[in-house]
Design a protein around this motif. Structure first.
Motif, PDB file in Angstrom:
ATOM      1  N   GLU A  36    -114.259  34.551 -54.330  1.00 15.38           N
ATOM      2  CA  GLU A  36    -113.498  35.014 -53.504  1.00 15.38           C
ATOM      3  C   GLU A  36    -112.735  36.392 -53.908  1.00 15.38           C
ATOM      4  N   LYS A  37    -112.416  36.217 -55.161  1.00 12.80           N
ATOM      5  CA  LYS A  37    -111.706  37.512 -55.687  1.00 12.80           C
ATOM      6  C   LYS A  37    -112.695  38.564 -55.793  1.00 12.80           C
ATOM      7  N   GLN A  38    -114.025  38.311 -56.404  1.00  7.04           N
ATOM      8  CA  GLN A  38    -114.881  39.087 -56.469  1.00  7.04           C
ATOM      9  C   GLN A  38    -115.447  39.937 -55.247  1.00  7.04           C
ATOM     10  N   LEU A  39    -115.633  38.977 -54.098  1.00  5.13           N
ATOM     11  CA  LEU A  39    -116.257  39.335 -52.938  1.00  5.13           C
ATOM     12  C   LEU A  39    -115.057  40.042 -52.286  1.00  5.13           C
ATOM     13  N   ASN A  40    -113.654  40.025 -52.464  1.00  5.27           N
ATOM     14  CA  ASN A  40    -112.637  40.254 -51.623  1.00  5.27           C
ATOM     15  C   ASN A  40    -112.629  39.878 -50.231  1.00  5.27           C
ATOM     16  N   THR A  41    -112.791  38.508 -50.035  1.00  2.88           N
ATOM     17  CA  THR A  41    -112.928  37.558 -48.933  1.00  2.88           C
ATOM     18  C   THR A  41    -112.534  36.229 -48.981  1.00  2.88           C
ATOM     19  N   SER A  42    -112.279  35.412 -47.961  1.00  8.68           N
ATOM     20  CA  SER A  42    -112.074  34.301 -48.172  1.00  8.68           C
ATOM     21  C   SER A  42    -113.180  33.362 -47.730  1.00  8.68           C
ATOM     22  N   LEU A  43    -113.441  32.368 -48.288  1.00  7.15           N
ATOM     23  CA  LEU A  43    -114.499  31.636 -47.999  1.00  7.15           C
ATOM     24  C   LEU A  43    -114.292  30.345 -47.166  1.00  7.15           C
ATOM     25  N   GLY A  44    -112.848  30.236 -47.031  1.00  4.90           N
ATOM     26  CA  GLY A  44    -112.424  28.991 -46.135  1.00  4.90           C
ATOM     27  C   GLY A  44    -112.780  27.692 -46.687  1.00  4.90           C
ATOM     28  N   SER A  45    -113.408  26.913 -45.928  1.00  3.24           N
ATOM     29  CA  SER A  45    -113.946  25.691 -46.175  1.00  3.24           C
ATOM     30  C   SER A  45    -114.991  25.549 -46.858  1.00  3.24           C
ATOM     31  N   VAL A  46    -115.706  26.502 -47.245  1.00  6.51           N
ATOM     32  CA  VAL A  46    -117.173  26.507 -47.909  1.00  6.51           C
ATOM     33  C   VAL A  46    -116.864  26.194 -49.283  1.00  6.51           C
ATOM     34  N   LYS A  47    -117.580  25.223 -50.029  1.00  5.52           N
ATOM     35  CA  LYS A  47    -117.350  24.806 -51.412  1.00  5.52           C
ATOM     36  C   LYS A  47    -118.237  25.623 -52.064  1.00  5.52           C
ATOM     37  N   VAL A  48    -117.847  25.936 -53.196  1.00  4.71           N
ATOM     38  CA  VAL A  48    -118.567  26.760 -54.244  1.00  4.71           C
ATOM     39  C   VAL A  48    -118.572  25.805 -55.543  1.00  4.71           C
ATOM     40  N   LYS A  49    -119.703  25.756 -56.159  1.00  5.35           N
ATOM     41  CA  LYS A  49    -120.053  24.677 -57.258  1.00  5.35           C
ATOM     42  C   LYS A  49    -120.588  25.693 -58.558  1.00  5.35           C
ATOM     43  N   SER A  50    -120.285  25.568 -59.650  1.00  8.38           N
ATOM     44  CA  SER A  50    -120.970  26.426 -60.743  1.00  8.38           C
ATOM     45  C   SER A  50    -121.729  25.211 -61.702  1.00  8.38           C
ATOM     46  N   VAL A  51    -122.873  25.675 -61.847  1.00  7.77           N
ATOM     47  CA  VAL A  51    -123.925  24.687 -62.684  1.00  7.77           C
ATOM     48  C   VAL A  51    -124.314  25.573 -63.729  1.00  7.77           C
ATOM     49  N   VAL A  52    -123.988  25.179 -65.055  1.00  2.00           N
ATOM     50  CA  VAL A  52    -124.387  25.855 -66.268  1.00  2.00           C
ATOM     51  C   VAL A  52    -125.699  25.161 -66.666  1.00  2.00           C
ATOM     52  N   GLU A  53    -126.770  26.447 -66.629  1.00  3.37           N
ATOM     53  CA  GLU A  53    -128.228  25.962 -66.901  1.00  3.37           C
ATOM     54  C   GLU A  53    -128.210  25.540 -68.503  1.00  3.37           C
ATOM     55  N   THR A  54    -129.120  24.911 -68.996  1.00  4.65           N
ATOM     56  CA  THR A  54    -129.404  24.500 -70.249  1.00  4.65           C
ATOM     57  C   THR A  54    -131.021  24.957 -70.561  1.00  4.65           C
ATOM     58  N   ALA A  55    -131.258  24.953 -71.852  1.00  5.48           N
ATOM     59  CA  ALA A  55    -132.370  25.338 -72.293  1.00  5.48           C
ATOM     60  C   ALA A  55    -133.539  24.261 -71.711  1.00  5.48           C
ATOM     61  N   ASP A  56    -133.390  23.051 -71.398  1.00  5.36           N
ATOM     62  CA  ASP A  56    -134.222  21.967 -71.202  1.00  5.36           C
ATOM     63  C   ASP A  56    -134.367  21.735 -69.520  1.00  5.36           C
ATOM     64  N   THR A  57    -133.611  22.293 -68.756  1.00  5.72           N
ATOM     65  CA  THR A  57    -133.518  21.806 -67.396  1.00  5.72           C
ATOM     66  C   THR A  57    -133.341  23.314 -66.635  1.00  5.72           C
ATOM     67  N   THR A  58    -134.172  23.350 -65.508  1.00  7.65           N
ATOM     68  CA  THR A  58    -134.262  24.324 -64.618  1.00  7.65           C
ATOM     69  C   THR A  58    -133.635  23.848 -63.453  1.00  7.65           C
ATOM     70  N   TYR A  59    -132.905  24.519 -62.666  1.00 11.24           N
ATOM     71  CA  TYR A  59    -132.354  24.183 -61.255  1.00 11.24           C
ATOM     72  C   TYR A  59    -133.039  24.996 -60.204  1.00 11.24           C
ATOM     73  N   ILE A  60    -133.161  24.538 -59.389  1.00  5.47           N
ATOM     74  CA  ILE A  60    -133.824  25.077 -57.996  1.00  5.47           C
ATOM     75  C   ILE A  60    -132.896  24.810 -56.642  1.00  5.47           C
ATOM     76  N   VAL A  61    -132.357  25.938 -56.127  1.00  5.05           N
ATOM     77  CA  VAL A  61    -131.745  25.644 -54.970  1.00  5.05           C
ATOM     78  C   VAL A  61    -132.598  25.408 -53.698  1.00  5.05           C
ATOM     79  N   VAL A  62    -132.586  24.258 -53.133  1.00  6.37           N
ATOM     80  CA  VAL A  62    -133.353  23.993 -52.028  1.00  6.37           C
ATOM     81  C   VAL A  62    -132.384  24.317 -50.970  1.00  6.37           C
TER      82      VAL A  62
END
Length: 105
Positions: A36-62
């Protein structure tokens, strides 16, 4: 206000997190507040999650698939009253075409 797709926002935030260890830690600790600070906006009820990748795992956003009779997110953005992915306000002192606010961490 410029509009960015979720993928563009993801790529930009990943770039910042790679370049700045303090930003990375803040993004991991409180992703919604940082986005929100970075984009200078409010995301309201939108959920924001961080996932830290590891060398042995790949994440795909479907992407979410709309059920029968329901418009997809991209279709909703095209109709009157639809909500765009992200509206990013330009901060002062940024180069032309930049759609994020510079934050110092």
């Amino acid at each position: 206000m410029a509009q960015m797709t979720r993928g563009e926002v993801q790529d930009l935030l990943a770039k910042f997190a790679t370049e700045n260890p303090r930003y990375r830690q803040a993004l991991i600790s409180d992703p919604k507040a940082i986005v929100e600070k970075q984009l200078n906006t409010s995301l309201g009820s939108v959920k924001v999650k961080s996932v830290v990748e590891t060398a042995d795992t790949t994440y795909i956003v479907v992407p979410y698939l709309a059920v029968d009779g329901e418009l997809s997110d991209s279709d909703l953005e095209k109709v009157a009253g639809g909500k765009p992915d992200i509206n990013a306000g330009c901060g002062s002192g940024l180069a032309a075409g930049t759609t994020v606010t510079q934050i110092n961490l």
